[in-house]
Write a protein that holds these residues in place. Sequence first.
Motif, mmCIF file in Angstrom:
data_model
loop_
_atom_site.group_PDB
_atom_site.id
_atom_site.type_symbol
_atom_site.label_atom_id
_atom_site.label_comp_id
_atom_site.label_asym_id
_atom_site.label_seq_id
_atom_site.Cartn_x
_atom_site.Cartn_y
_atom_site.Cartn_z
ATOM 1 N N VAL A 123 0.974 -0.879 -0.172
ATOM 2 C CA VAL A 123 0.278 0.004 0.537
ATOM 3 C C VAL A 123 0.286 1.329 0.094
ATOM 4 O O VAL A 123 1.931 1.459 0.756
ATOM 5 C CB VAL A 123 -0.914 -0.506 1.354
ATOM 6 C CG1 VAL A 123 -1.732 1.493 1.013
ATOM 7 C CG2 VAL A 123 -2.232 -1.546 0.977
ATOM 8 N N ARG A 127 -2.079 6.220 0.036
ATOM 9 C CA ARG A 127 -3.226 6.045 0.622
ATOM 10 C C ARG A 127 -4.624 5.204 1.822
ATOM 11 O O ARG A 127 -4.352 4.325 2.253
ATOM 12 C CB ARG A 127 -3.275 4.654 -0.688
ATOM 13 C CG ARG A 127 -3.101 4.408 -2.102
ATOM 14 C CD ARG A 127 -4.324 5.753 -2.308
ATOM 15 N NE ARG A 127 -5.473 5.391 -2.237
ATOM 16 C CZ ARG A 127 -6.177 4.471 -3.340
ATOM 17 N NH1 ARG A 127 -5.338 4.258 -4.306
ATOM 18 N NH2 ARG A 127 -7.186 4.215 -2.675
ATOM 19 N N ASP A 129 -6.758 5.925 2.892
ATOM 20 C CA ASP A 129 -8.220 5.465 2.714
ATOM 21 C C ASP A 129 -7.933 3.475 2.983
ATOM 22 O O ASP A 129 -8.028 2.726 3.695
ATOM 23 C CB ASP A 129 -8.728 5.803 1.472
ATOM 24 C CG ASP A 129 -7.843 5.693 -0.073
ATOM 25 O OD1 ASP A 129 -7.304 5.489 0.189
ATOM 26 O OD2 ASP A 129 -8.715 4.981 -0.822
ATOM 27 N N LEU A 130 -6.858 3.521 1.473
ATOM 28 C CA LEU A 130 -6.439 1.797 1.825
ATOM 29 C C LEU A 130 -5.802 1.332 3.203
ATOM 30 O O LEU A 130 -6.385 0.508 4.082
ATOM 31 C CB LEU A 130 -5.773 1.318 0.941
ATOM 32 C CG LEU A 130 -6.038 0.833 -0.801
ATOM 33 C CD1 LEU A 130 -5.034 1.197 -1.145
ATOM 34 C CD2 LEU A 130 -7.129 -0.258 -0.408
ATOM 35 N N ARG A 174 -7.649 -5.399 -3.533
ATOM 36 C CA ARG A 174 -7.746 -4.863 -5.294
ATOM 37 C C ARG A 174 -9.264 -4.856 -5.593
ATOM 38 O O ARG A 174 -8.787 -3.280 -6.616
ATOM 39 C CB ARG A 174 -6.564 -5.672 -6.325
ATOM 40 C CG ARG A 174 -5.504 -5.710 -5.748
ATOM 41 C CD ARG A 174 -4.366 -6.517 -6.323
ATOM 42 N NE ARG A 174 -4.832 -6.464 -8.749
ATOM 43 C CZ ARG A 174 -4.312 -5.031 -9.377
ATOM 44 N NH1 ARG A 174 -3.085 -4.759 -8.285
ATOM 45 N NH2 ARG A 174 -4.270 -4.748 -10.562
ATOM 46 N N ASP A 177 -10.572 -1.803 -4.143
ATOM 47 C CA ASP A 177 -9.886 -0.302 -4.443
ATOM 48 C C ASP A 177 -10.209 -0.791 -6.532
ATOM 49 O O ASP A 177 -9.511 -0.012 -7.324
ATOM 50 C CB ASP A 177 -8.157 -0.870 -4.678
ATOM 51 C CG ASP A 177 -7.253 0.331 -5.028
ATOM 52 O OD1 ASP A 177 -8.303 1.713 -4.577
ATOM 53 O OD2 ASP A 177 -6.244 0.759 -5.544
ATOM 54 N N LYS A 179 -9.306 -2.506 -8.899
ATOM 55 C CA LYS A 179 -8.731 -3.004 -9.475
ATOM 56 C C LYS A 179 -8.951 -4.721 -10.096
ATOM 57 O O LYS A 179 -9.451 -5.081 -9.035
ATOM 58 C CB LYS A 179 -7.217 -3.637 -8.831
ATOM 59 C CG LYS A 179 -7.009 -2.330 -8.554
ATOM 60 C CD LYS A 179 -5.939 -0.929 -9.958
ATOM 61 C CE LYS A 179 -5.719 -0.083 -9.199
ATOM 62 N NZ LYS A 179 -5.956 0.960 -8.048
#
Length: 223
Positions: A123, A127, A129-130, A174, A177, A179
């Motif tokens: 990460v 980021r 949020d992640l 992912r 997110d 992805k």
Amino acid sequence: MDQTVIKYRHCGRDIYSFSCSNSHFNKQSDDLNRRECPICRHTLTFGLLDAPVAITCPFINAHKVSCAFIIGSVHGPSHLGEWHDTEIHVGLTNSQGLVYNYTLSGVQRDDRGWEQCVCVQLVPPWRHDLRDSWDRELNEFSLLPEWVSERFHEEREFGSCCYGFALTFINRMRSLDGKVPLSRDEFTGCHVLPRIKTVSTYINIYHTILQHGFYIADKLDNM
Ligand SMILES: [Zn+2]
């Protein structure tokens, strides 16, 4: 593997040795200035701009790394130079460096034992949020019935169990997110093998210095 490896240039070659003691050509003195070049046997005098460079050790204390995929070996870091499923064990750290890993006894949360590992940071630091959702998601994921100890061998047909656990979680994050998921081969090829290659070169250099006191680089080495 706790000695610092340094690199300097002489006779048109990159030469590696330990930063102090233990190498056979400076037994009399730890003074770097009294070392000999192993090729021409001249005493080395390091002047301005040719100070030896310290090589970064590729092994990292995983308990100090947050949100990472980590590769360790029960046999110690010198076994991390080759990609053998039987030799390696992988896990994921949470934001506090607690290592979640899937074993024969189910998912373990280790706060020690992963001090010399290969780490793949997952990460980006910005980021938030992640990062914020990572610990909660990882904890929930580790409690899923898929990862009970009885299913450990059942999972093996998809590759090694610990790897399946880690990669399934990475793909879950992912997908949150937006992805696409990565196959085992994609993840291994892009993110794991290049690091294993660096580690393998480092281990080879380290063991050669242990044996001979120095290592003279090939053109192909890139450390
Ligand atoms: Zn020389």
